[in-house]
Design a protein around this motif. Sequence first.
Motif, PDB file in Angstrom:
ATOM      1  N   UNK A   1      39.461  14.006  25.339  1.00 42.57           N
ATOM      2  CA  UNK A   1      39.134  13.497  24.374  1.00 42.57           C
ATOM      3  C   UNK A   1      38.064  14.276  24.190  1.00 42.57           C
ATOM      4  N   UNK A   2      37.994  14.636  22.719  1.00 43.29           N
ATOM      5  CA  UNK A   2      37.125  15.526  21.519  1.00 43.29           C
ATOM      6  C   UNK A   2      35.732  15.139  21.577  1.00 43.29           C
ATOM      7  N   UNK A   3      34.696  15.322  21.571  1.00 45.51           N
ATOM      8  CA  UNK A   3      33.764  15.562  20.872  1.00 45.51           C
ATOM      9  C   UNK A   3      33.037  16.222  19.907  1.00 45.51           C
ATOM     10  N   UNK A   4      32.846  15.431  18.541  1.00 44.59           N
ATOM     11  CA  UNK A   4      31.830  16.862  17.648  1.00 44.59           C
ATOM     12  C   UNK A   4      31.402  15.702  16.207  1.00 44.59           C
ATOM     13  N   UNK A   5      31.277  16.519  15.598  1.00 43.24           N
ATOM     14  CA  UNK A   5      30.045  16.282  14.331  1.00 43.24           C
ATOM     15  C   UNK A   5      30.498  15.860  12.882  1.00 43.24           C
ATOM     16  N   UNK A   6      31.829  16.380  13.058  1.00 35.53           N
ATOM     17  CA  UNK A   6      32.290  16.301  11.686  1.00 35.53           C
ATOM     18  C   UNK A   6      33.720  16.175  11.783  1.00 35.53           C
ATOM     19  N   UNK A   7      34.588  16.491  10.142  1.00 36.68           N
ATOM     20  CA  UNK A   7      35.978  15.791  10.162  1.00 36.68           C
ATOM     21  C   UNK A   7      36.736  16.967  10.538  1.00 36.68           C
ATOM     22  N   UNK A   8      36.893  17.749  10.879  1.00 42.43           N
ATOM     23  CA  UNK A   8      37.401  18.897  11.973  1.00 42.43           C
ATOM     24  C   UNK A   8      37.268  18.454  12.596  1.00 42.43           C
ATOM     25  N   UNK A   9      36.351  18.201  13.674  1.00 40.34           N
ATOM     26  CA  UNK A   9      36.619  17.691  14.903  1.00 40.34           C
ATOM     27  C   UNK A   9      37.890  16.090  15.055  1.00 40.34           C
ATOM     28  N   UNK A  10      36.426  15.512  14.453  1.00 44.40           N
ATOM     29  CA  UNK A  10      37.741  14.014  14.165  1.00 44.40           C
ATOM     30  C   UNK A  10      39.589  14.073  14.027  1.00 44.40           C
TER      31      UNK A  10
ATOM     32  N   UNK B   1      46.486  13.679  18.956  1.00 41.92           N
ATOM     33  CA  UNK B   1      46.305  11.876  19.282  1.00 41.92           C
ATOM     34  C   UNK B   1      45.151  11.710  20.206  1.00 41.92           C
ATOM     35  N   UNK B   2      44.274  11.842  20.204  1.00 37.84           N
ATOM     36  CA  UNK B   2      43.330  12.082  21.385  1.00 37.84           C
ATOM     37  C   UNK B   2      41.825  11.210  21.181  1.00 37.84           C
ATOM     38  N   UNK B   3      41.783  10.779  21.832  1.00 37.12           N
ATOM     39  CA  UNK B   3      40.103  10.034  20.918  1.00 37.12           C
ATOM     40  C   UNK B   3      39.261  10.741  20.578  1.00 37.12           C
ATOM     41  N   UNK B   4      38.755  10.526  20.091  1.00 38.94           N
ATOM     42  CA  UNK B   4      37.329  11.368  18.788  1.00 38.94           C
ATOM     43  C   UNK B   4      36.392  10.639  19.198  1.00 38.94           C
ATOM     44  N   UNK B   5      34.999  11.311  19.864  1.00 37.21           N
ATOM     45  CA  UNK B   5      33.737  10.789  19.929  1.00 37.21           C
ATOM     46  C   UNK B   5      32.641  10.994  18.863  1.00 37.21           C
ATOM     47  N   UNK B   6      32.098  10.837  18.309  1.00 38.36           N
ATOM     48  CA  UNK B   6      31.330  11.703  17.492  1.00 38.36           C
ATOM     49  C   UNK B   6      29.879  11.617  17.160  1.00 38.36           C
ATOM     50  N   UNK B   7      28.994  12.073  17.139  1.00 43.94           N
ATOM     51  CA  UNK B   7      27.572  11.932  17.323  1.00 43.94           C
ATOM     52  C   UNK B   7      26.559  12.106  15.703  1.00 43.94           C
ATOM     53  N   UNK B   8      25.976  11.286  15.479  1.00 41.15           N
ATOM     54  CA  UNK B   8      24.934  10.497  14.487  1.00 41.15           C
ATOM     55  C   UNK B   8      23.988  11.898  13.908  1.00 41.15           C
ATOM     56  N   UNK B   9      23.700  12.444  14.459  1.00 47.26           N
ATOM     57  CA  UNK B   9      23.292  14.210  14.747  1.00 47.26           C
ATOM     58  C   UNK B   9      24.458  15.488  14.204  1.00 47.26           C
TER      59      UNK B   9
END
Length: 223
Positions: free
Chosen positions: A170-179, A186-194
């Motif tokens: 799983x990928x965790x990030x904060x920007x469109x680069x990450x998502x 083809x892996x899940x993305x979790x993003x922070x609102x900060x």
Amino acid sequence: MSEFPFRIVGFDLDGTLVDSALDLAPAVNHALLAAGRDAVSLETTRSLIGGGARRMLERALEVTGGPVEAPHFEDLHAALLEHYTANIAANTRPYEGCLDALDILAGHGCQLAVVTNKAEDLARKLIEELGLTSRFASIMGGDTLGRERAKPAPDMIHETIARCGGGHFAMVGDSTFDVKAAKNASVPAVAFSFGYHDVPPEELGADVLIHHFNELVPALARF
């Protein structure tokens, strides 16, 4: 207790694991001063971060008068990096709850990785100065595989999975680069609102949007 759904969790660095704007802003303004431009605010700097130092400087020049010629840009980029390297962890700290979440994930048997577009040498220097190196099985920067293979390309994620021996990621990030990198891999993305967003958080397109590190493990467990 059911098995945790991920064997590997990859994290962006700036704006995800750590709040680094207080050290990036002076470096950006050092370069802008050398270019004869006005300084930008801390909040403006937060909107410039993403894609690595070169892209950050390009955005800073765009908002303060426009681009400069290539030879001058390289001088400014070098000045930014010199200033930043000398002060890389002066004020940068992990976000609240970050270390606790990393500990819990490790306790679930997850291998943790850094997948950042920051240059690998700078990423490693920052992580080491913060005393975090031993937490990560893999640290990859935007230049590790070549800039053409940095996020949002999927290559860094695929290589991280390989380095960690395979398994659900799983990928965790904060920007469109990450998502976008996650979607391309083809892996899940979790993003922070900060963090440092290039679009509003609700428009990142992540599978899950969370607001604090204490929400991360429960969010991952629900996949």
